[in-house]
Motif scaffolding. Structure first.
Motif: not given
Length: 90
Positions: A76-82
């Motif tokens: 998926s696209r988007g900011k890094p997930v923490v």
């Protein structure tokens, strides 16, 4: 296949006290990275010297599985997930 690198070593935060190391995981040819946060090492909490950080393939594999089971979608696209894991990467 997953690549990883050390994002941040354990450190003392003015606001939160000791923070554990963070690694970055990225599936090859994927767009979205996962940041995996470990708890601070117990030796730091006791005031002992840092020592060397050791991560083996099994720990990295557990981190990948933990991130995927918690909802990480590498394609998926988007900011890094923490994600937060225990000392063993679970």
């Amino acid at each position: 296949m997953y690549d990883w690198y050390l994002q941040r070593e354990p450190h003392l935060s003015d606001d939160e006290g000791w923070k554990g190391m963070t690694i970055s995981l990225l599936q090859q040819d994927a767009k979205r990275e996962a940041l995996v946060e470990f708890p601070p090492p117990k030796r730091l909490l006791k005031g002992l010297p840092r020592g060397r950080l050791q991560l083996d393939d099994a720990t990295i594999s557990r981190c990948v599985r933990a991130a995927l089971s918690a909802g990480w979608e590498p394609m998926s696209r988007g900011k890094p997930v923490v994600f937060t894991v225990d000392a063993d990467g679970n």
